[in-house]
Design a protein around this motif. Structure first.
Motif, PDB file in Angstrom:
ATOM      1  N   THR A 132       1.173  -1.803   0.007  1.00  0.00           N
ATOM      2  CA  THR A 132       0.113   0.089   0.259  1.00  0.00           C
ATOM      3  C   THR A 132       1.018   1.381   0.109  1.00  0.00           C
ATOM      4  O   THR A 132       0.344   2.328  -0.395  1.00  0.00           O
ATOM      5  N   ARG A 133       1.765   1.581   0.526  1.00  0.00           N
ATOM      6  CA  ARG A 133       2.802   2.274   0.710  1.00  0.00           C
ATOM      7  C   ARG A 133       3.632   2.813  -0.769  1.00  0.00           C
ATOM      8  O   ARG A 133       4.100   1.745  -1.159  1.00  0.00           O
ATOM      9  N   ARG A 134       3.711   3.229  -0.908  1.00  0.00           N
ATOM     10  CA  ARG A 134       4.682   4.241  -1.686  1.00  0.00           C
ATOM     11  C   ARG A 134       6.336   2.839  -1.509  1.00  0.00           C
ATOM     12  O   ARG A 134       7.033   3.432  -0.349  1.00  0.00           O
ATOM     13  N   GLY A 135       6.564   2.849  -2.695  1.00  0.00           N
ATOM     14  CA  GLY A 135       7.942   1.402  -2.851  1.00  0.00           C
ATOM     15  C   GLY A 135       7.813   0.135  -2.049  1.00  0.00           C
ATOM     16  O   GLY A 135       9.013  -0.154  -2.032  1.00  0.00           O
ATOM     17  N   ALA A 136       6.956  -0.021  -1.737  1.00  0.00           N
ATOM     18  CA  ALA A 136       6.597  -1.203  -1.725  1.00  0.00           C
ATOM     19  C   ALA A 136       6.828  -2.776  -1.720  1.00  0.00           C
ATOM     20  O   ALA A 136       7.356  -3.960  -1.589  1.00  0.00           O
ATOM     21  N   ARG A 157      10.590  -2.650  -1.799  1.00  0.00           N
ATOM     22  CA  ARG A 157      11.184  -3.610  -0.879  1.00  0.00           C
ATOM     23  C   ARG A 157      11.036  -4.743  -0.344  1.00  0.00           C
ATOM     24  O   ARG A 157      11.480  -5.207  -0.083  1.00  0.00           O
TER      25      ARG A 157
END
Length: 597
Positions: free
Chosen positions: A344-348, A351
């Protein structure tokens, strides 16, 4: 028994070879025999000179029937790669090799057929060049001619050596049978067949029909055409199910041991792409199943797979992705995580790719526990990380049904100890750290682990939560006289609970009252109402003198208290089973024998 699938281009003699080896007809349909082309899966078996039994799953070679071929190859551990001497390496030969590699098939025999029509040695040389760099490089090669019988004794010898190499699967209660055929036998009912890849199936076993989540009962088991009490992996089996309708099962379904498979509809995988670009909507082939999926690439060789239905998969399991529009295999994959986190988060995604890239293809329970910090034993077995009877993985401790990383456990217990000390310092009147607060502060993942940590630290568990043994609830001196005033008031009238204004005037908070209740000095009726600690027996003695049943008003009057006190008191008596309500809204005292007075 050993199960081997055929593979190779259409009309290269796969079925003819199986007939010559077994004396059995693998083509089940009249149309197949009329056309001389295998359309669906066929089965035959033979006993080798060593006494070993080999069962063949004969697959179609035509491009149109690749889904049927994949259903047969998916569950097997080895293959006969068949190439005709007069035609050599062909389009479907390449496709089948890619499929075998994607499914993790690493062993088998390279068989050149129709040596009477072409140069067998040249075909072997070409095949070895093509297989170089693939998992099937180095297969033993045999040149044969089924019509003349040439090379068949050598092939049987090669199959015997293959059988000796194939490892026997470890016994496990985690049975799984991928279904590749469903039919009805008059007088017996529904029968399913498949390659039993793990576990065992016996008469009267209860299994779970995965697609429906329903239990099914095994009526009979057959293997090699005869009834058996029990079949162990790896084996071709036919299972007669009691009372299960045929239309409730289809190819690609699975029968599994209940309680041993978690199932997933989304997982993360390491992907070996065979095409630079492909659609995001593909078909996942695993076992005999073909399931539409949506693929989201996370990195160069990792992806998230979302399937239309849940599947009983293991970490480390191999599967492939196929583009039905272009009719080609686009990737092989290995399952890495059956419980992927949300992206859900930017860059997930980036990562997540970095996390997955560091993971091994094979299940590693110790690495998984280190990564998580703690993992329930049942979760590790249901995901395939840990065999059911395996000892604790290296560097871990088993605590209350969980395996924990030693460093993680030290850090979490230290957090708990610090949180308990901080609570006692901040609230000496109520030093016990509530259970939910203890879970949050320690970041322990389960109540059983919290209890184990409390025991290890020597903490006392009481109704308020967790505290050090020497941190007893002790109201401050300035509130003791106020509490004494409340005690004196309730000794005079057990049900004369002080109200909020009176408590504020005395300087007493609800924490002070709850601490006194924890010590047995007060009886708590609800969040703001506290009465004499013997209020329950005193109330019952008075209420029993009333005509039964009685109204709330009559009960309140005999107790000499207000509705504010009477309502929660009667609710407490109901919960304790001392009083019982009638349909008319009346109450009566329950005698010791459970009847009304």
């Amino acid at each position: 028994m050993h199960v081997v699938a055929t593979a190779g281009h259409v009309d290269h003699g796969k079925s003819t070879l199986v007939r010559a080896l077994t004396g059995m007809e693998p083509d089940r349909w009249a149309e197949e025999r009329r056309r001389g082309m295998t359309i669906d899966l066929g089965y035959a078996w033979t006993t080798l000179p060593t006494g070993e039994t080999v069962t063949f799953v004969d697959v179609p070679g035509h491009q149109k029937f690749v889904p049927n071929m994949l259903a047969g190859v998916g569950p097997v551990p080895a293959a006969l790669l068949v190439i005709a001497a007069d035609e050599g390496w062909s389009r479907q030969t390449q496709d089948h090799v890619e499929a075998l590699s994607a499914f993790g098939v690493r062993d088998g025999v390279l068989v050149v057929t129709r040596a009477d029509l072409g140069d067998g040695d040249l075909a072997v040389e070409e095949a070895r060049d093509r297989l170089a760099g693939t998992p099937l490089a180095g297969l033993e090669a045999v040149v044969t001619s089924a019509p003349t019988g040439a090379g068949l004794p050598e092939l049987r010898g090669a199959l015997a050596r293959l059988a000796a190499r194939l490892p026997a699967p470890a016994p496990t209660p985690r049975t799984r049978l991928w279904v590749d055929r469903v039919f009805t036998v008059r007088g017996a009912g529904t029968v399913v067949t498949g390659t039993l890849g793990r576990g065992s199936i016996a008469r009267d076993d209860e299994l779970l029909l995965w697609s429906r989540g329903e239990p099914v009962r095994v009526r009979q088991v057959q293997s090699l055409g005869r009834g058996v009490e029990r079949a162990d992996a790896v084996a071709r089996v036919a299972v007669n199910l009691r009372g299960t309708p045929r239309d409730g099962i289809r190819r690609g379904d699975a029968l599994v041991a209940p309680g041993w498979w978690a199932g997933t509809g989304a997982f993360d995988a390491r992907v070996d792409w065979l095409a630079d670009r492909c659609a995001s909507h593909l078909v996942l082939h695993v076992g005999s199943a073909a399931v539409p999926v949506r693929v989201r690439r996370l990195g160069e060789d990792t992806a998230r797979i979302r399937a239309e239905r849940t599947l009983p998969l293991d970490v480390g399991e191999r599967a492939l992705l196929r583009d039905p529009g272009q009719q080609r295999i686009v990737a092989g994959l290995v399952v890495l995580d059956l419980e992927p986190p949300p992206l859900t988060r930017r860059g997930a995604a980036a990562r997540r790719h970095a996390d997955l890239a560091a993971r091994p293809d094979r299940p590693d329970a110790a690495a998984e526990i280190t990564r998580r910090g703690a993992a329930a034993r049942t979760a590790l077995t249901r995901s395939g990380h840990l065999a059911p009877d395996a000892p604790a993985p290296r560097g871990t401790r088993e605590i209350a049904g969980w395996y924990v990383d030693a460093g993680w456990w030290r850090e979490r217990t230290a957090r708990l100890a610090e949180a308990v000390r901080a609570r006692a310092a901040a609230r000496p009147d109520a030093p016990a750290l509530p259970r939910e607060a203890a879970l949050r502060a320690s970041r322990l993942v389960d109540g059983a682990l919290l209890s184990a940590a409390a025991d290890e630290l020597g903490l006392v568990r009481d109704s308020g939560g967790l505290r050090d043994a020497d941190a007893r609830p002790a109201p401050a001196d300035r509130t003791e006289s106020a509490l004494d005033a409340v005690y004196a008031r309730l000794r005079a009238d057990p049900f004369d609970a002080p109200g909020r204004p009176e408590l504020d005037a005395l300087g007493l908070t609800l924490f002070h009252l709850r601490a006194a209740a924890d010590r047995g000095r007060l009886c708590r009726l609800d969040r703001t109402v506290y009465v004499h600690p013997e209020a329950v027996p005193l109330a019952l003695a008075r209420l029993a003198r009333l005509p039964q049943p009685f109204t709330l008003s009559a009960g309140r009057q005999v107790l000499g208290t207000s509705r504010r006190v009477a309502v929660p008191l009667f609710e407490l008596l109901d919960r304790l089973g001392h009083t019982r309500s009638t349909e008319e809204g009346l109450r009566h005292v329950v005698a010791r024998d459970g009847t009304g007075d």
